[in-house]
Design a protein around this motif. Structure first.
Motif, mmCIF file in Angstrom:
data_model
loop_
_atom_site.group_PDB
_atom_site.id
_atom_site.type_symbol
_atom_site.label_atom_id
_atom_site.label_comp_id
_atom_site.label_asym_id
_atom_site.label_seq_id
_atom_site.Cartn_x
_atom_site.Cartn_y
_atom_site.Cartn_z
ATOM 1 N N ILE A 165 -3.121 0.524 -3.718
ATOM 2 C CA ILE A 165 -2.744 -0.831 -3.310
ATOM 3 C C ILE A 165 -2.243 -1.553 -4.553
ATOM 4 C CG2 ILE A 165 -3.570 -3.064 -2.473
ATOM 5 C CD1 ILE A 165 -5.493 -1.633 -0.666
ATOM 6 N N ARG A 203 -1.463 -4.932 -5.891
ATOM 7 C CA ARG A 203 -1.809 -6.307 -5.536
ATOM 8 C C ARG A 203 -0.719 -7.305 -5.889
ATOM 9 N NH1 ARG A 203 -7.224 -7.870 -8.157
ATOM 10 N NH2 ARG A 203 -7.078 -9.602 -6.677
ATOM 11 N N MET A 225 0.860 -1.196 0.000
ATOM 12 C CA MET A 225 0.000 0.000 0.000
ATOM 13 C C MET A 225 0.889 1.238 0.000
ATOM 14 S SD MET A 225 -2.845 1.270 2.806
ATOM 15 C CE MET A 225 -4.256 0.434 2.118
#
Length: 652
Positions: A258, A260, A244
């Motif tokens: 964010i 991933r 993040m």
């Protein structure tokens, strides 16, 4: 002419020094990678195109395997360029028939389980020019130690609760929905980050659960002219961690990303940062301060209750009338001194509210049943100013003397729970209160009591000699039947002028094994201490604990050496100095400048005194730091002389 050439050569050398990066380590020192790269553990990082690298560090070697292609190779530590900065010159071996490649690596420790790496471009030339920070590229994907479940959590760098707007793959997620996804972080210490999509249409894909509970493995900041970022590595122990990126002031967040795929992208324009796994978040903070609230503005619409009653308690009349809102008992109101999370603190209680710095603000909302040992329970609403949803908790307390209180907060319960009677019962369940009491002391006045120190501890002989954990000697005197039974004196006899401290007993409690723990105050500095007098004969000792740990459970753990002590004293027979005679006798006014007026007449043991009330002495003022003007001028003169000499040398 020669002098001119020498000067030119000196200038060239000085300009080139930053690029030469000569090793600061002795040549004969073996080259080993940093100790924080734990050996025989799997370290892993995600790379481009959904590939990853598995690494094993083995002292002077790194064994690397690319998971998708199955390619394996080895990097060896060639030379330590700068151990403190984690910079190494490395040889890369890709097997028989391949040329040895050379590169520089820098390891940046972000936590015990997360490390970032800078690397230079591999080259056939055995040159250390690439070992300057300017010539190395920061890899977006950190390397992370496995298994994840073994990695300790760290405190997340931001706290608060936010409603979210989510953009994923350049499209807004559930943009037409009234119900917004939600993120909460560190509402209480150790909470981690909770990402709640709330409804299925707000989930990014089927890989995500409706509510993701994540813990923080590492965090760091990157502040520059272009960026003000804080990075946080988040994990749930089941999938590869995500990264993040928080933008701006952590106390007033507006935007975040964010990633991933685990990349911690610093520069969105960087060619190494191209990724489709970027989730953009917009934060909206709303503060909830009452038991009965609407979660969204839409709740005021006429049709809201037909579909969203669950989220619209106030508008849809789900709260019920709060007719039994409680108030704190009169004797609890005021300022209570305590220790919290290792620091001195003050708990303030008014008619309806309780505030404890570091723990939060609470409103009294209901009374629960008392316990068998006369402890009382109140259900409190824990309210936050940072946007976190309120939670309920149980406040259990019992008064142990006129000045002291045993208290504890139970585990938090999700808000809101209705009807109110059910919420009170749910909040004050026994399993939510399985933690020991802490001690709080009323600061308004001083009421003393009989210390009731153990009769077989040896005080009848006059005084005892003690030695603490720092090899400092003390003597202590107490007599329950002669003089003052509501105090004991303790003298530091390590100096030629012994320092006498009089400790007034505020409460005392006997342990099952005959030991005693006592809460005291000293009028010298108005400090509060928790003492434990434990053991018998040769095993006698006195311990000091914080008010936070001053309870029977902690004293029981002393026998297993599990408790965290502020200090510990053992009874000794041979001391360095002699104890002053006056602490063994009842003090006479005027003979001892440290003497305090008795709190009451000499009490008959073991009852509590009918006290004289001390006036609280004013807090001693802090001394301001003074500046030695003559010293300051002397230092300035020396510095000016140094600059003048340096300038003169350069001219020559």
């Amino acid at each position: 002419m020669k002098t001119f050439l020498d000067r030119c050569l000196l200038v060239i050398v000085l300009l080139c020094l930053p690029f030469l990066r000569v090793s600061t380590q002795p040549r004969n020192q073996p080259c080993m990678f940093p100790d924080f790269l734990e050996r025989d553990k799997l370290w892993r990082r995600e790379t481009e195109f959904r590939n990853s690298e598995n690494m094993y560090f083995n002292g002077d070697r790194i064994n690397i395997r690319e998971t998708r292609e199955g390619i394996q190779y080895e990097r060896r530590c060639g030379e330590i360029i700068n151990r403190e900065e984690g910079i190494y010159f490395v040889h890369e071996h890709r097997g028989i028939g391949s040329n040895v490649m050379y590169l520089c690596m820098q390891f940046l420790k972000r936590s015990d389980s997360v490390v970032q790496v800078r690397e230079s471009q591999p080259s056939l030339l055995k040159s250390m020019i690439g070992c300057s920070v300017q010539n190395m590229v920061l890899k977006n994907s950190p390397i992370i130690k496995y298994p994840l479940v073994d990695n300790p959590s760290v405190s997340c760098p931001f706290s608060g609760g936010y409603n979210l707007k989510i953009v994923y793959k350049k499209a807004q997620v559930c943009g037409s929905s009234v119900i917004q996804p939600r993120l909460e972080s560190e509402c209480e210490d150790g909470d981690g980050v909770t990402l709640d999509f709330r409804i299925n249409e707000c989930k990014l894909d089927d890989d995500h659960r409706l509510k993701e509970k994540l813990r923080c493995l590492a965090s760091w900041t990157d502040k520059s002219a272009e960026n003000n970022y804080t990075f946080v590595v988040l994990a749930d122990n089941e999938r590869f961690p995500v990264c993040m990126r928080l933008k701006g002031n952590l106390s007033d967040l507006k935007q975040a990303n964010i990633f991933r795929d685990g990349k911690c992208v610093l520069n969105d324009r960087d060619s190494f940062s191209n990724t489709v796994e970027n989730v953009e978040l917009e934060f909206e903070k709303t503060v909830f301060s009452n038991l009965c609230e609407n979660e969204f503005g839409y709740c005021t619409q006429e049709l809201a209750c037909s579909k969203y009653k669950k989220y619209c308690h106030k508008s849809c009349r789900q709260c019920h009338t709060e007719t039994n809102v409680c108030s704190f008992p009169e004797f609890l109101k005021g300022a209570w001194h305590t220790d919290f999370k290792g620091a001195s603190s003050v708990m303030n209680i008014s008619t309806y509210n309780l505030h404890l710095p570091g723990e939060g603000n609470f409103k009294c909302v209901g009374k629960a049943n008392s316990t068998e040992d006369n402890a009382y329970r109140l259900t409190l609403l824990h309210v936050f100013e940072n946007g976190c949803f309120p939670r309920t908790t149980c406040f259990e307390y019992k008064k142990t003397s006129k000045m002291t209180l045993h208290y504890k907060f139970g585990r938090r319960v999700k808000w809101p729970v209705f009807p109110l009677d059910k919420m009170i019962v749910d909040t004050c369940q026994e399993e939510l209160l399985k933690k020991p009491f802490s001690v709080a002391i009323n600061e308004a006045q001083i009421y003393t009591t009989n210390c009731r120190l153990p009769g077989d501890f040896g005080f009848k002989s006059g005084h005892l000699y003690l030695r603490n954990s720092k090899a400092q000697d003390y003597c202590i005197a107490y007599n329950e039947y002669i003089g003052r039974s509501d105090k004991f004196n303790m003298v530091n006899i390590n100096t030629t002028k012994p320092i006498n401290r009089e400790h007034l007993c505020l409460s005392t409690e006997k342990l099952e094994d005959g030991g005693v723990f006592v809460i005291t105050t000293s009028l010298f500095d108005r400090s509060y201490k928790c003492w434990g007098f434990i053991g018998k004969e040769q095993s006698r000792r006195i311990v000091q604990l914080s008010l936070e740990d001053c309870n029977e459970q902690t004293f029981k753990s002393l026998y297993n050496s599990n408790a965290s002590l502020l200090d510990s004293f053992v009874v000794i027979k041979e001391q360095k100095n002699v104890c002053p005679f006056y602490i063994d006798v009842a003090p006479v006014v005027g003979n001892n400048h440290m003497h305090t007026q008795p709190v009451s007449n000499t009490p008959s043991p073991p009852g509590e005194t009918t006290p004289f009330v001390y006036k609280t002495p004013k807090a001693s003022g802090a001394k301001s730091a003074s500046i030695d003007e003559s010293g300051s001028c002397t230092n300035s003169a020396k510095f000016s002389l140094f600059l003048s000499s340096l300038f003169f040398i350069l001219i020559i």
